[in-house]
Design a protein around this motif. Sequence first.
Motif, PDB file in Angstrom:
ATOM      1  N   UNK A 116      42.929  -2.435  -7.191  1.00 66.68           N
ATOM      2  CA  UNK A 116      42.217  -1.262  -6.724  1.00 66.68           C
ATOM      3  C   UNK A 116      42.737  -0.054  -7.502  1.00 66.68           C
ATOM      4  N   UNK A 117      41.805   0.675  -8.114  1.00 68.02           N
ATOM      5  CA  UNK A 117      42.242   1.733  -9.036  1.00 68.02           C
ATOM      6  C   UNK A 117      41.213   2.861  -9.096  1.00 68.02           C
ATOM      7  N   UNK A 118      41.580   4.018  -8.562  1.00 65.07           N
ATOM      8  CA  UNK A 118      40.788   5.238  -8.685  1.00 65.07           C
ATOM      9  C   UNK A 118      39.318   5.054  -8.297  1.00 65.07           C
ATOM     10  N   UNK A 119      39.097   4.469  -7.158  1.00 70.80           N
ATOM     11  CA  UNK A 119      37.732   4.294  -6.683  1.00 70.80           C
ATOM     12  C   UNK A 119      36.988   3.135  -7.301  1.00 70.80           C
ATOM     13  N   UNK A 120      37.636   2.391  -8.154  1.00 67.95           N
ATOM     14  CA  UNK A 120      37.027   1.186  -8.720  1.00 67.95           C
ATOM     15  C   UNK A 120      37.927  -0.009  -8.408  1.00 67.95           C
ATOM     16  N   UNK A 121      37.376  -1.180  -8.640  1.00 71.30           N
ATOM     17  CA  UNK A 121      38.083  -2.431  -8.387  1.00 71.30           C
ATOM     18  C   UNK A 121      37.950  -3.276  -9.648  1.00 71.30           C
ATOM     19  N   UNK A 122      39.072  -3.552 -10.305  1.00 71.94           N
ATOM     20  CA  UNK A 122      39.075  -4.343 -11.532  1.00 71.94           C
ATOM     21  C   UNK A 122      39.562  -5.751 -11.236  1.00 71.94           C
ATOM     22  N   UNK A 123      39.007  -6.738 -11.932  1.00 72.98           N
ATOM     23  CA  UNK A 123      39.370  -8.128 -11.688  1.00 72.98           C
ATOM     24  C   UNK A 123      39.223  -8.925 -12.979  1.00 72.98           C
ATOM     25  N   UNK A 124      39.905 -10.073 -13.051  1.00 76.39           N
ATOM     26  CA  UNK A 124      39.787 -10.874 -14.259  1.00 76.39           C
ATOM     27  C   UNK A 124      40.760 -12.031 -14.317  1.00 76.39           C
ATOM     28  N   UNK A 125      40.698 -12.753 -15.432  1.00 81.31           N
ATOM     29  CA  UNK A 125      41.466 -13.982 -15.614  1.00 81.31           C
ATOM     30  C   UNK A 125      42.876 -13.745 -16.118  1.00 81.31           C
ATOM     31  N   UNK A 126      43.149 -12.513 -16.573  1.00 84.75           N
ATOM     32  CA  UNK A 126      44.483 -12.223 -17.105  1.00 84.75           C
ATOM     33  C   UNK A 126      44.992 -10.882 -16.581  1.00 84.75           C
ATOM     34  N   UNK A 127      46.290 -10.812 -16.447  1.00 78.68           N
ATOM     35  CA  UNK A 127      46.976  -9.590 -16.029  1.00 78.68           C
ATOM     36  C   UNK A 127      46.665  -8.445 -16.985  1.00 78.68           C
ATOM     37  N   UNK A 128      46.747  -8.727 -18.287  1.00 81.00           N
ATOM     38  CA  UNK A 128      46.540  -7.648 -19.254  1.00 81.00           C
ATOM     39  C   UNK A 128      45.067  -7.252 -19.384  1.00 81.00           C
ATOM     40  N   UNK A 129      44.153  -8.102 -18.943  1.00 80.27           N
ATOM     41  CA  UNK A 129      42.744  -7.703 -18.890  1.00 80.27           C
ATOM     42  C   UNK A 129      42.549  -6.612 -17.838  1.00 80.27           C
ATOM     43  N   UNK A 130      43.265  -6.750 -16.714  1.00 73.24           N
ATOM     44  CA  UNK A 130      43.206  -5.724 -15.668  1.00 73.24           C
ATOM     45  C   UNK A 130      43.778  -4.411 -16.204  1.00 73.24           C
ATOM     46  N   UNK A 131      44.889  -4.488 -16.915  1.00 74.03           N
ATOM     47  CA  UNK A 131      45.485  -3.278 -17.495  1.00 74.03           C
ATOM     48  C   UNK A 131      44.540  -2.619 -18.490  1.00 74.03           C
ATOM     49  N   UNK A 132      43.826  -3.432 -19.264  1.00 74.60           N
ATOM     50  CA  UNK A 132      42.906  -2.886 -20.261  1.00 74.60           C
ATOM     51  C   UNK A 132      41.796  -2.079 -19.600  1.00 74.60           C
ATOM     52  N   UNK A 133      41.365  -2.502 -18.419  1.00 73.02           N
ATOM     53  CA  UNK A 133      40.279  -1.819 -17.713  1.00 73.02           C
ATOM     54  C   UNK A 133      40.769  -0.641 -16.881  1.00 73.02           C
ATOM     55  N   UNK A 134      42.075  -0.567 -16.662  1.00 71.47           N
ATOM     56  CA  UNK A 134      42.623   0.500 -15.827  1.00 71.47           C
ATOM     57  C   UNK A 134      43.688   1.270 -16.604  1.00 71.47           C
ATOM     58  N   UNK A 135      44.941   0.941 -16.373  1.00 69.99           N
ATOM     59  CA  UNK A 135      46.054   1.525 -17.111  1.00 69.99           C
ATOM     60  C   UNK A 135      47.233   0.571 -17.011  1.00 69.99           C
ATOM     61  N   UNK A 136      48.261   0.818 -17.808  1.00 67.09           N
ATOM     62  CA  UNK A 136      49.442  -0.044 -17.803  1.00 67.09           C
ATOM     63  C   UNK A 136      50.091   0.009 -16.426  1.00 67.09           C
TER      64      UNK A 136
END
Length: 387
Positions: free
Chosen positions: A171-191
């Motif tokens: 959960x990040x700034x009013x959006x919800x990111x999801x995926x198959x890898x940890x770093x994919x989530x970071x790519x869509x949000x922040x480190x």
Amino acid sequence: MTGDLFNEVYEVFVMCGFAGYIACDFDDPRIGTRAQVSAKARKKALKTIENRGPDAKGEWQDQHIWLGHRRLSIVDTTSRGNQPMAYGNSVIAFNGMIYNYRDIRQTLNQKGYRFHTDTDTEVLLAGWAEWGQDLLPRLQGMFAFALWNKTTKRLILARDRFGKKPLYFRNWRGTFAFGSRFDAIEALTEVAQLSSDALSWLLTLKYIPDPFSASDEIQKLPAGHVLEIVGEKQTTTKWYHPQPDAAALSLSVSSQRQDLRSLLDQAVAARLISDVPIACFLSGGIDSAIIALLARKHTHIDTFTARFDESFFDESKTARETAKHLGTNHYEVRLKQDDQFGMIDQLLDSALDEPFGDSSALPSLFVSKAIKHQATVALSGDGADEL
């Protein structure tokens, strides 16, 4: 739990990957700007899962959600099988393999559904339209998927019984990111900030168990669970509840032994469904030997072994004798010490997205690279010891 053995003991290394994000507050007037993750971030997220799916990539989005997918083509290798895939009002991004998808498709055909591909992905879409969450217990296989209903604006994230396929979210700034890898989530949000608790788990178990990850800011969907998102409401439920098989427990030891043999044979046979070549990992242990034996009963199979210069680690002689007994085409991949050092960066940078303490990860990566020249899928004995 006898039937669950079919879903667990022997794994096929089938990999795809997906990533996505959704705006959680559809009524917010700022949604048009807040829901937009930059094209650069989306490209970076897809890049993190490129190794999971080198054969094709795809994207789908509307004003609320974006889905990205990288494909490793196993069944119906034509472009018709690419993802994200739409069916009726739903769109799916899926990682895994459903071994009984043709049986489920036949049932759906009898109910009037018509299919345009020979993929398990399309069966998942139609099956969800017919049964909803009741589809999940019907599935024999390993899976993680994100399914978006365009009409109800409902996102479903689901993970298989034993968590073979990864699924992270944030959960990040009013959006919800999801995926198959940890770093994919970071790519869509922040480190994300690393967690000291995660370090404790790693040093204790050699891995970080769900629902935890390397950061407190990113979670894993637990095995056998479903996460449903409608607007700002998020509901997590457990769909898989293991139960002892009373009928099997009442059988004699000899009958149980025969049932075990039958289940293993069925499980391996199901995992041989593929439109691309399949191989087997073969060590000196009993697990991979059993798999290779059962696979050899059903089809021609190549076997691969890592050979070490250090005799303490080397099982190649036993594996060679096993392969000779089974009559497989056998290959030994020599893993020299310099090769191991040379692959550590690749292991840490791209093969693993979280810290992982199993020393077999390095030879597994090395043998997998060697197998890739001759096969797309590899059966292994992973799972038998753990069970």
